[in-house]
Each structure stands twice: as C-alpha cells, then as structure tokens.
Motif scaffolding. Sequence first.
Motif, short mmCIF file in Angstrom:
data_model
loop_
_atom_site.label_atom_id
_atom_site.label_comp_id
_atom_site.label_asym_id
_atom_site.label_seq_id
_atom_site.Cartn_x
_atom_site.Cartn_y
_atom_site.Cartn_z
N ALA A 120 0.83 -1.21 0.00
CA ALA A 120 0.00 0.00 0.00
C ALA A 120 0.87 1.26 0.00
CB ALA A 120 -0.94 0.00 1.20
N GLN A 121 1.95 1.26 0.77
CA GLN A 121 2.84 2.42 0.82
C GLN A 121 3.51 2.68 -0.53
OE1 GLN A 121 3.25 4.66 3.28
NE2 GLN A 121 1.76 3.59 4.57
N THR A 122 3.84 1.61 -1.27
CA THR A 122 4.49 1.80 -2.57
C THR A 122 3.53 2.39 -3.60
OG1 THR A 122 4.00 -0.42 -3.45
CG2 THR A 122 6.04 -0.17 -2.18
N LEU A 123 2.22 2.33 -3.35
CA LEU A 123 1.24 2.85 -4.29
C LEU A 123 1.03 4.36 -4.17
CD1 LEU A 123 -1.39 -0.01 -4.13
CD2 LEU A 123 0.21 0.48 -5.98
N ILE A 124 1.52 4.96 -3.09
CA ILE A 124 1.36 6.40 -2.91
C ILE A 124 2.00 7.13 -4.09
CG2 ILE A 124 1.96 8.39 -1.46
CD1 ILE A 124 1.71 6.47 0.95
N GLY A 125 1.24 8.04 -4.70
CA GLY A 125 1.69 8.77 -5.88
C GLY A 125 1.16 8.19 -7.18
N THR A 126 0.59 6.98 -7.13
CA THR A 126 0.02 6.35 -8.32
C THR A 126 -1.24 7.09 -8.74
OG1 THR A 126 0.83 4.18 -7.64
CG2 THR A 126 -0.97 4.19 -9.23
N THR A 127 -1.41 7.32 -10.04
CA THR A 127 -2.64 7.93 -10.55
C THR A 127 -3.48 6.88 -11.24
OG1 THR A 127 -1.57 8.58 -12.62
CG2 THR A 127 -1.60 10.22 -10.86
N MET A 128 -4.79 7.07 -11.17
CA MET A 128 -5.74 6.15 -11.80
C MET A 128 -6.81 6.96 -12.52
SD MET A 128 -6.22 3.36 -8.71
CE MET A 128 -7.22 4.47 -7.75
N LYS A 129 -7.33 6.39 -13.60
CA LYS A 129 -8.41 7.05 -14.32
C LYS A 129 -9.69 6.95 -13.51
CE LYS A 129 -6.48 6.29 -18.86
NZ LYS A 129 -6.66 5.69 -20.18
N GLY A 130 -10.43 8.04 -13.46
CA GLY A 130 -11.69 8.08 -12.74
C GLY A 130 -11.87 9.42 -12.05
#
Length: 108
Positions: free
Chosen positions: A55-65
């Motif tokens: 979960a910590q590694t996902l910080i900064g990830t962008t997603m469509k929506g």
Amino acid sequence: MVTIISATQRKKDGKAFMALTLQGDVEMIQSQTTGKFFLSAKKCSIPSTFDEDMAQTLIGTTMKGTIEKVECEPYEYTVQSTGEIMTLAHTYEYRPEALASRSQPQRV
C-alpha cells in the motif's frame, strides 16, 4: 484522474485492512460566504487487500476516474480546526472512468 495520497491501517469487526486515500483533480470553488475563490480537491478513502508495504508503494500512483459527491444517511461531522459540529448528508466515492458517467457504483 485521481492520485493515491496515503495509506492507513484500519480495523472493522476486529479485522485489519489497509485503506487508501484518493484525491481528485484540483478545482476552483467560490465561497458562499465571501464570494472569493479558492482551490480544493475532493478526497475519499477506499479499502484494499494490500499489505502495508505494498500500500505504501502505491502512494503517488494515478488512476483514471473521478471522486463524486453522493447522498447518504445524515451523520455528524466535527470540523477539526474549529470544533464546530455539522450534520452532513453526503460523502465522496471513487468512480472508475468507465463508471464515472453512471449514477451507481459497480458492485463486485
């Protein structure tokens, strides 16, 4: 687009899980009190099946929506900076791009 801005461990019914906080695009909003404009961004939280490290590694990830305002049962909310207690009847939910134009979230 939305961005994952934080990950927090939470518990429900005694079970721990990681919740991800999502933030939408910056938007210009006009104050109903002063008429002046300010910048804001909608936020919401979504549960995940990831462990804390992932979960910590996902910080900064962008997603469509988008993050959309939806009606809900009224609840009390305390403004942290003033202590003011407000009754709200809305919340914010993430809608993936394919569902952003629909009124109901996809059920899995």
